[in-house]
Design a protein around this motif. Structure first.
Motif, PDB file in Angstrom:
ATOM      1  N   VAL A   1       0.857  -1.182   0.000  1.00 29.84           N
ATOM      2  CA  VAL A   1       0.000   0.000   0.000  1.00 29.84           C
ATOM      3  C   VAL A   1       0.896   1.236   0.000  1.00 29.84           C
ATOM      4  CG1 VAL A   1      -0.139   0.037   2.518  1.00 29.84           C
ATOM      5  CG2 VAL A   1      -1.921   1.143   1.169  1.00 29.84           C
TER       6      VAL A   1
ATOM      7  N   SER B   1      -5.429   8.240   3.251  1.00 28.51           N
ATOM      8  CA  SER B   1      -6.565   7.313   3.321  1.00 28.51           C
ATOM      9  C   SER B   1      -6.126   5.887   3.645  1.00 28.51           C
ATOM     10  CB  SER B   1      -7.322   7.318   1.989  1.00 28.51           C
ATOM     11  OG  SER B   1      -6.458   6.942   0.921  1.00 28.51           O
ATOM     12  N   ASN B   2      -4.858   5.591   3.458  1.00 26.64           N
ATOM     13  CA  ASN B   2      -4.342   4.238   3.702  1.00 26.64           C
ATOM     14  C   ASN B   2      -3.493   4.145   4.964  1.00 26.64           C
ATOM     15  OD1 ASN B   2      -5.400   3.253   1.277  1.00 26.64           O
ATOM     16  ND2 ASN B   2      -3.574   3.862   0.128  1.00 26.64           N
TER      17      ASN B   2
ATOM     18  N   TYR C   1      -0.583   7.000   1.551  1.00 29.89           N
ATOM     19  CA  TYR C   1      -1.560   8.072   1.415  1.00 29.89           C
ATOM     20  C   TYR C   1      -2.339   8.208   2.721  1.00 29.89           C
ATOM     21  CZ  TYR C   1      -0.681   7.270  -3.590  1.00 29.89           C
ATOM     22  OH  TYR C   1      -0.092   7.101  -4.803  1.00 29.89           O
TER      23      TYR C   1
ATOM     24  N   TYR D   1      -4.021   1.304   7.706  1.00 32.70           N
ATOM     25  CA  TYR D   1      -3.652  -0.026   7.212  1.00 32.70           C
ATOM     26  C   TYR D   1      -2.140  -0.124   7.029  1.00 32.70           C
ATOM     27  CZ  TYR D   1      -3.144  -4.018   4.087  1.00 32.70           C
ATOM     28  OH  TYR D   1      -2.741  -5.201   3.524  1.00 32.70           O
ATOM     29  N   LEU D   2      -1.524   0.945   6.527  1.00 34.48           N
ATOM     30  CA  LEU D   2      -0.078   0.928   6.335  1.00 34.48           C
ATOM     31  C   LEU D   2       0.648   0.705   7.660  1.00 34.48           C
ATOM     32  CD1 LEU D   2       2.096   3.110   4.078  1.00 34.48           C
ATOM     33  CD2 LEU D   2       2.647   3.050   6.508  1.00 34.48           C
TER      34      LEU D   2
END
Length: 245
Positions: free
Chosen positions: A34, A39-40, A37, A43-44
């Motif tokens: 990923v 938005s990520n 960003y 999760y990152l």
């Protein structure tokens, strides 16, 4: 055409093992699936911390080749960074990293009834070891590990409002591979691996049953609260009974 999805992973640096910068050589590297960003970002971070756990030496606690039931530690008490990529590292993981001080690791001496007090494991290093086939200070062996978990610190992202005591059945014996690496004998895809249904590095006692609370008693007969026999099955009565105060 079909595109192959590239999962985040940790890999060993074989290409040029003598390469170094400032006398530091590369051993492992992390491949992320990923981009960083906004938005990520959650999760990152979840994935990066999980993969960092591999780089420092831990295996996955989830199951390999298990169909739909891949989760290694199930239920509210089973959230762990090396299983679900969320929540804190368990006290076992921290013990393997060398993050816990001697004063933060208590051990049962083997003499009758003893009382222990545990701190919140995300606020302060704190755990209890009940040896099964090992000495009290042998952490790469078979034992039960007890810790107290609340929804605080690095556990604040746990998907539960519950808190309490959880117990792990550990078999963290090490071996040296033909390549000279030191691995956990019972991690997934180990040369010594006995399968998902047999010995594993980490099992959750009372798996999928949630946390233990005041007044609960844990004794032989509860899932994963037994020692491994020579066939890799959990049949041995360790003689332990734990009462939560």
């Amino acid at each position: 055409s079909m595109k192959e999805y590239w999962y985040g992973c940790t890999a060993t640096w074989y290409d040029n093992p003598s390469f170094s910068i400032d006398n530091m050589r590369v051993n492992n590297f992390i491949i992320m699936d990923v981009m960083p960003y906004a938005s990520n970002m959650q999760y990152l971070k979840q994935t990066l911390i999980h993969e960092m756990g591999h780089s420092i030496g831990l295996p996955d606690y989830y199951l390999y080749n298990a169909g739909d039931d891949w989760d290694g530690l199930n239920g509210d008490a089973g959230y762990e960074r090396m299983d679900d990529s969320i929540a804190d590292f368990s006290s076992f993981s921290k013990l393997m990293f060398g993050w816990l001080k001697d004063t933060e690791v208590q051990s049962y001496s083997g003499n009758g009834k003893q009382n222990f007090t545990l701190d919140d494991a995300s606020s302060k290093g704190s755990c209890l070891i009940l040896p099964i086939s090992s000495q009290a200070d042998d952490y790469t062996s078979e034992y039960f590990l007890v810790e107290y978990i609340t929804k605080s610190g690095n556990n604040s992202d746990m998907y539960t409002n519950d808190s309490g005591i959880r117990i792990f059945h550990i078999q963290s014996e090490l071996y040296t591979t033909a390549w000279g690496d030191t691995n956990f004998m019972y991690e997934g895809f180990s040369e010594k691996y006995m399968g998902n249904d047999k010995v594993r590095v980490v099992r959750l006692v009372n798996d999928n049953g949630g946390f233990y609370h005041t007044g609960d008693t844990v004794s032989y007969g509860v899932s994963n609260f037994a020692g491994y026999d020579s066939n890799g099955d959990q049949t041995i009565n360790t003689g332990y009974t734990i009462t939560i105060g």
